[in-house]
Scaffold this motif. Structure first.
Motif, mmCIF file in Angstrom:
data_model
loop_
_atom_site.group_PDB
_atom_site.id
_atom_site.type_symbol
_atom_site.label_atom_id
_atom_site.label_comp_id
_atom_site.label_asym_id
_atom_site.label_seq_id
_atom_site.Cartn_x
_atom_site.Cartn_y
_atom_site.Cartn_z
ATOM 1 N N ILE A 48 0.820 -1.215 0.000
ATOM 2 C CA ILE A 48 0.000 0.000 0.000
ATOM 3 C C ILE A 48 0.855 1.268 0.000
ATOM 4 C CG2 ILE A 48 -0.274 0.181 2.521
ATOM 5 C CD1 ILE A 48 -2.926 0.883 -0.183
ATOM 6 N N PRO A 69 -3.333 5.280 3.392
ATOM 7 C CA PRO A 69 -3.662 6.404 2.510
ATOM 8 C C PRO A 69 -4.424 7.496 3.259
ATOM 9 C CG PRO A 69 -4.172 4.321 1.456
ATOM 10 C CD PRO A 69 -3.857 4.002 2.880
ATOM 11 N N SER A 108 -4.245 -5.211 2.562
ATOM 12 C CA SER A 108 -5.186 -4.148 2.930
ATOM 13 C C SER A 108 -4.715 -3.504 4.231
ATOM 14 C CB SER A 108 -6.589 -4.745 3.125
ATOM 15 O OG SER A 108 -7.424 -3.795 3.762
ATOM 16 N N CYS A 109 -4.672 -2.181 4.254
ATOM 17 C CA CYS A 109 -4.166 -1.531 5.471
ATOM 18 C C CYS A 109 -5.226 -1.522 6.566
ATOM 19 C CB CYS A 109 -3.691 -0.106 5.155
ATOM 20 S SG CYS A 109 -5.033 1.087 4.971
ATOM 21 N N GLY A 110 -6.488 -1.809 6.197
ATOM 22 C CA GLY A 110 -7.536 -1.928 7.208
ATOM 23 C C GLY A 110 -8.211 -0.630 7.577
ATOM 24 N N LYS A 111 -7.823 0.467 6.912
ATOM 25 C CA LYS A 111 -8.385 1.767 7.304
ATOM 26 C C LYS A 111 -9.886 1.855 7.027
ATOM 27 C CE LYS A 111 -7.697 6.726 6.740
ATOM 28 N NZ LYS A 111 -6.713 7.759 6.401
ATOM 29 N N CYS A 112 -10.337 1.298 5.875
ATOM 30 C CA CYS A 112 -11.781 1.400 5.601
ATOM 31 C C CYS A 112 -12.441 0.025 5.571
ATOM 32 C CB CYS A 112 -12.074 2.228 4.356
ATOM 33 S SG CYS A 112 -11.050 1.952 2.937
ATOM 34 N N CYS A 147 -13.052 -2.560 2.296
ATOM 35 C CA CYS A 147 -11.853 -3.269 1.851
ATOM 36 C C CYS A 147 -11.412 -4.287 2.900
ATOM 37 C CB CYS A 147 -10.757 -2.243 1.569
ATOM 38 S SG CYS A 147 -9.135 -2.940 1.226
ATOM 39 N N SER A 190 -14.315 2.218 -1.229
ATOM 40 C CA SER A 190 -12.955 2.128 -0.684
ATOM 41 C C SER A 190 -12.248 3.446 -0.968
ATOM 42 C CB SER A 190 -12.189 0.991 -1.346
ATOM 43 O OG SER A 190 -12.823 -0.240 -1.090
ATOM 44 N N ILE A 191 -11.402 3.868 -0.026
ATOM 45 C CA ILE A 191 -10.812 5.198 -0.248
ATOM 46 C C ILE A 191 -9.556 5.163 -1.114
ATOM 47 C CG2 ILE A 191 -11.768 6.130 1.896
ATOM 48 C CD1 ILE A 191 -8.866 6.242 2.925
ATOM 49 N N CYS A 192 -9.011 3.990 -1.377
ATOM 50 C CA CYS A 192 -7.839 4.004 -2.264
ATOM 51 C C CYS A 192 -7.950 2.888 -3.296
ATOM 52 C CB CYS A 192 -6.529 3.904 -1.472
ATOM 53 S SG CYS A 192 -5.945 2.228 -1.192
ATOM 54 N N LEU A 217 -6.392 0.178 -3.871
ATOM 55 C CA LEU A 217 -6.302 -1.247 -3.529
ATOM 56 C C LEU A 217 -7.691 -1.851 -3.354
ATOM 57 C CD1 LEU A 217 -3.825 -3.025 -1.170
ATOM 58 C CD2 LEU A 217 -6.246 -3.567 -1.062
ATOM 59 N N GLY A 218 -8.500 -1.209 -2.524
ATOM 60 C CA GLY A 218 -9.852 -1.732 -2.289
ATOM 61 C C GLY A 218 -10.718 -1.631 -3.532
HETATM 62 S S1 SF4 Z 1 -9.095 0.676 0.366
HETATM 63 FE FE1 SF4 Z 1 -7.009 1.380 0.718
HETATM 64 S S2 SF4 Z 1 -7.213 2.678 2.543
HETATM 65 FE FE2 SF4 Z 1 -9.027 1.417 2.485
HETATM 66 S S3 SF4 Z 1 -8.516 -0.375 3.786
HETATM 67 FE FE3 SF4 Z 1 -8.074 -0.882 1.635
HETATM 68 S S4 SF4 Z 1 -5.881 -0.439 1.448
HETATM 69 FE FE4 SF4 Z 1 -6.575 0.664 3.254
#
Ligand code: SF4
Length: 304
Positions: free
Chosen positions: A57, A75, A227-231, A234, A272-274, A276-277
């Motif tokens: 990420i 992100p 996945s960074c897990g922020k949202c 995702c 998803s905010i970025c 990846l999701g």
């Molecule tokens: S969509 Fe992006 S910011 Fe959101 S949990 Fe997935 S990796 Fe993280």
């Protein structure tokens, strides 16, 4: 980087290198030391190397900024964009190394020269990583407009003399395309028209005999892990899909959730905010589009 810094008025630049690339980091630091000795760096503008703490990420520009600021690599919500408010709150120009490395040649030789590097009506050159089932994986510089089939030949052809079954033209997040589309000319627009994306320009080659459900599961598992897990969509959505697919592959699922996959894919893409999701379910959605019968074969084994 010096030219880009001159244009935007930057005094400091950073080269961001993944921690796995130690020889490349050393080469970059030797080059910076050499440039300082020659007086090119260290006066109006200077460059430091930042070694990435690791994580897929962190290729996302604002997660990269977070890591540079010594915070957890997640992100940021956008706007503001890095050009408005980036590193340490300052306007920040972010480009990949390939783009910046092309600038001197472009300025020296001009736009017409650049355009003439492409073939079949396309412009320029492109670095493409080739991996998967090929004899000689690596990074190739190609003329834009080279076909996927030609690039696979440059990489020594499909491994063990096998036939091509599928390919990901732009890395894990792009849609799988079947072998019949290997005549597609490599460029952003043509790959998009073929139903995928050039994305990170990382061609992944899949040979005949490969199980596409297993392969797609592996790619979605990768996104689940990264996945960074922020949202929530995702973080939870990728986990739901991976556990469903793993159950099917282990013959203990009924595939009931498969009907929900299009809804889940749309939800992830829209919320998803970025990136990846937004693209995490592309691999399985595209595998089902072209090789749905392989999923049916797995489903038929569930009760046996
Ligand atoms: S969509 Fe992006 S910011 Fe959101 S949990 Fe997935 S990796 Fe993280």
């Amino acid at each position: 980087m010096c030219l880009a810094a001159f244009v935007v008025g930057a005094r400091q630049g950073w080269v961001y290198v993944r921690n796995e690339y130690e020889p490349e980091r050393q080469a970059m630091q030797r080059a910076i030391a050499d440039a300082r000795k020659r007086g090119v760096l260290g006066h109006e503008f200077d460059i430091e190397v930042f070694v990435s703490p690791g994580g897929y990420i962190l290729g996302e520009e604002t997660a990269l900024l977070e890591a540079l600021e010594d915070r957890r690599g997640e992100p940021r919500n956008k706007p503001p964009y890095p050009g408005q408010k980036g590193l340490w709150g300052q306007p920040t120009l972010i480009n990949n190394v390939e783009t910046l490395a092309m600038v001197p040649a472009l300025l020296k030789r001009g736009a017409d020269w650049w355009k003439a590097q492409g073939i079949r009506g396309h412009s320029g050159l492109k670095f493409i990583g080739v991996s998967g089932h090929v004899e000689n994986p690596g990074v190739f510089e190609i003329r834009m407009g080279t076909t996927v089939a030609e690039l696979i030949e440059m990489a020594g052809g499909v491994r063990d003399g096998k036939r091509l079954k599928a390919f990901l033209p732009g890395g894990a997040s792009s849609n799988f395309l079947p072998a019949e589309k290997a005549a597609v000319e490599i460029d952003f627009k043509t790959i998009a028209e073929a139903g995928s994306m050039l994305g990170a320009a990382a061609l992944v080659v899949v040979a005949e005999g490969t199980d596409m459900v297993e392969t797609a599961t592996n790619v979605v598992r990768f996104f689940r892990n990264e996945s960074c897990g922020k949202c929530v969509p995702c973080r939870v959505g990728t986990e739901k899909v991976v556990s469903m697919l793993e159950d099917i592959l282990a013959r203990r699922g009924d595939g009931a959730l498969l009907d929900l996959l299009p809804d889940l894919e749309q939800t992830l893409a829209e919320t998803s905010i970025c990136g990846l999701g937004q693209v995490a379910l592309n691999p399985i959605a595209s595998a089902l589009r072209y090789w749905g019968e392989e999923m049916n074969a797995h489903l038929a084994k569930q009760s046996s």
